[in-house]
Design a protein around this motif. Structure first.
Motif, PDB file in Angstrom:
ATOM      1  N   THR A 101       0.845  -1.200   0.000  1.00  0.00           N
ATOM      2  CA  THR A 101       0.000   0.000   0.000  1.00  0.00           C
ATOM      3  C   THR A 101       0.879   1.249   0.000  1.00  0.00           C
ATOM      4  O   THR A 101       0.658   2.191   0.758  1.00  0.00           O
ATOM      5  CB  THR A 101      -0.949  -0.005   1.218  1.00  0.00           C
ATOM      6  N   LYS A 153       7.456   8.244   5.724  1.00  0.00           N
ATOM      7  CA  LYS A 153       7.470   7.568   4.432  1.00  0.00           C
ATOM      8  C   LYS A 153       6.962   8.606   3.451  1.00  0.00           C
ATOM      9  O   LYS A 153       6.161   9.472   3.834  1.00  0.00           O
ATOM     10  CB  LYS A 153       6.507   6.384   4.424  1.00  0.00           C
ATOM     11  N   TRP A 168      11.683   3.214   2.776  1.00  0.00           N
ATOM     12  CA  TRP A 168      12.716   2.824   1.810  1.00  0.00           C
ATOM     13  C   TRP A 168      13.853   3.853   1.760  1.00  0.00           C
ATOM     14  O   TRP A 168      14.936   3.544   1.277  1.00  0.00           O
ATOM     15  CB  TRP A 168      12.151   2.506   0.429  1.00  0.00           C
TER      16      TRP A 168
END
Ligand code: NA7
Length: 546
Positions: A193, A336, A501
């Motif tokens: 997601t 994020k 990430w």
């Protein structure tokens, strides 16, 4: 002298001044710019066409999350005047058409070798040249190598048990089949997601008979409010495009120069004013939502005011309170990358769409018939991996890069990426990275950062040529100091507080290091100062004897 006219060196098929790896936004501009200063250049591209990210990411709903009038080259006034974007946020097909147009307009294809992947490169200390090897057997010799390989170009395909046993179709959003996938009437499972899933899910839901979304971490998303571009707005921008570009270069994320400035710190405002600011920005749509206050990514309590505002909107949009609760993120907003959507949360009100919480034990297994998760088996026809990328370092580390004294990139970066300015790596002379780790890169409008890096690299190569240098290498101590600086800046923010990430946290076993540097403006000033000082922090070598 034209590359083709040169005599071959060490049996290389192509001998040029500069090899560029990749032909996306960065590679294309490099070919144009380097050629413009009289350097011979050859770009090597794995795809069959130009576009990089926009060549590979063809999943349903793929769209840029920076506005099209900003996410475009600024280097040529005629180009930016003549190109007509149709939407506020351009979709993937339109961006690819734009890049094809740029390649044609500046006749770039004649210096690009397609369908060819660089596998290795070795630096020869006797000649100060790189020998570059490709999977097709092509060999190139060049004084310099510039990695324009993109930050999100190696897909992350989690090693789920049974992954190869599934009887239906399996697709990753970042390697979507070019002929498209007909999902009409299919039972589709989407794993992930993140931004790609959030764009794809509403579009897939329109086609699929059943859609199951497997969510490990709920994500913040604000409405994109995408729409056809208003000609009057375009006219105003184009009347003084240079002013917008200049304003964007003074923005910490390289875009948003036209947004209203922040209203100070979030906790200094009274709750009513804060609500008005968030509501206005929510209604306007886009990343500007996080630009409402100066301290949203610095102070947890300030951040929570914005986070709670979004959670309230989710509760308002999603009818089933249990689903709304599951969709409500708990981490810091913006930690994020913030997602922009067109009807994402609304999609979970549709009767054929189901959200499955896999935060506990993840995907348990992929079976021939579907996915087993949360103690249930879901029968599916198609599985979509929207599981992101081995970001920023993945593609670079796949290439066997060996510099001087046997130093390799893989060894140099074993504990995480180590660069100077994000541009150079100690031990690997004459190699530059565009938007590499240690530069603002993915925290910015990529086109702003790409143009900045390409201009900086080009001017550096011109300087070396002017003073007769054949070697430049980032100094070890300068790189150590730079890495410490990047960490210290990141530690002043809330970025390191979640598993993003940006930190490499999405790839098992990847060193946990915050890779990009927050703050484009200060960074650009630093790069300019380094150039003005004669490239302080780099070691410049004389021409090798003979
Ligand atoms: P992202 O943002 O990395 O999102 C990947 C999603 O996949 C995210 O929700 C992950 O959950 C999920 N994920 C990753 N691995 C797994 C496994 N093993 N099991 C279940 N779920 C998993 O990639 P995108 O392609 O969406 O976006 C990348 C960038 O492209 C974006 O930021 C924009 O810059 C454009 P997690 O959050 O890690 O728990």
């Amino acid at each position: 002298m034209d590359a083709a006219q040169r005599t071959s060196r060490d049996g290389a098929d192509v001998v040029v001044d500069v090899v560029v790896v990749g032909a996306g936004f960065a590679g294309l501009y490099l070919v144009h710019r380097l050629r413009g200063v009289g350097l011979s250049v050859r770009a090597v591209e794995a795809g069959s066409g130009v576009g990089g990210t926009w060549y590979w990411n063809r999943y349903p709903g793929a769209r840029c999350d920076v506005e099209s009038l900003e996410y475009s080259y600024s280097f040529d006034e005629a180009l930016q005047q003549e190109w007509e974007w149709t939407e506020r946020y351009a979709g993937q097909p339109e961006i690819l058409r734009y890049l094809d147009h740029v390649a044609d307009r500046f006749d770039l294809r004649r210096d690009i070798t397609f369908d060819t992947r660089v596998t290795a490169a070795r630096f020869d200390e006797d000649t100060d040249r790189w020998t570059v090897r490709c999977d097709t057997g092509l060999g190139l010799s060049a004084r310099f190598v510039v990695m324009a390989t993109g930050c999100l170009s190696s897909t992350n395909r989690p090693d789920v048990p049974g992954r190869d046993t599934f009887r239906g179709g399996v697709h990753h959003t970042g390697e979507w089949p070019h002929e498209g996938v007909d999902l009409t009437g299919q039972r589709v499972g989407v794993i992930g997601t993140g931004s790609s899933a959030i764009q794809a899910i509403p579009v897939i839901a329109d086609q699929a008979a059943e859609l199951v979304v497997f969510q490990r971490t709920a994500n913040y998303s604000v409405p994109a409010r995408n729409a056809p571009l208003d000609p009057e707005h375009v006219g105003r921008v184009k009347a003084d495009y240079a002013a917008l570009r200049a304003a964007n270069r003074r923005m910490s994320a390289g875009f948003g120069g036209w947004n209203p400035p922040p209203a100070g710190g979030a906790l200094e405002a009274d709750p009513g004013d804060r609500r008005r600011v968030y509501t206005e920005r929510w209604e306007r749509g886009g990343f500007g939502f996080l630009g409402g206050y100066t301290d949203l990514l610095i102070t947890p309590e300030s951040n929570d005011t914005a986070a709670e505002f979004v959670r309230e909107r989710i509760r308002e949009i999603v009818r089933d309170p249990a689903v709304a609760e599951l969709l409500s993120p708990r981490q810091v907003i913006g930690c994020k990358r913030l997602c922009l959507d067109s009807g994402y949360f609304e999609t979970f009100n549709r009767p054929h769409v189901r959200l499955v919480d896999i935060s506990g034990s993840g995907i348990e297994e992929i079976t021939p018939a579907g996915v087993r998760a949360a103690g249930e088996e879901f029968e599916l026809d198609v599985i979509v991996f929207a599981t992101g990328f081995d970001a920023m370092t993945g593609t670079l580390l796949k290439i066997d890069l060996q510099g001087r004294d046997g130093r390799t990139l893989r060894d140099e970066w074993a504990a995480g990426p180590r660069t100077y300015l994000g541009l150079g790596v100690p031990g690997l002379p004459n190699l530059f990275i565009v938007t590499g780790p240690g530069s603002p890169s993915v925290l910015t409008n990529m086109v702003t950062s790409i143009e900045h890096h390409v201009d900086w690299i080009t001017e550096c190569l011109e300087h070396l040529r002017a003073i007769g240098c054949t070697r430049i290498e980032a100094d070890d101590r300068a790189a150590d100091a730079w890495v410490a600086y990047v960490n210290s800046v990141a530690d002043m923010t809330l970025f390191p507080t979640c598993n993003s990430w940006y930190l490499g946290a999405n790839v098992p076993g990847k060193p946990r290091v915050f890779m990009p540097l927050p703050g484009f403006t200060a960074y650009a000033d630093r790069c300019a100062a380094v150039a003005a000082s004669g490239y302080e922090g780099f070691v410049l070598g004389p021409a090798p004897a003979g």
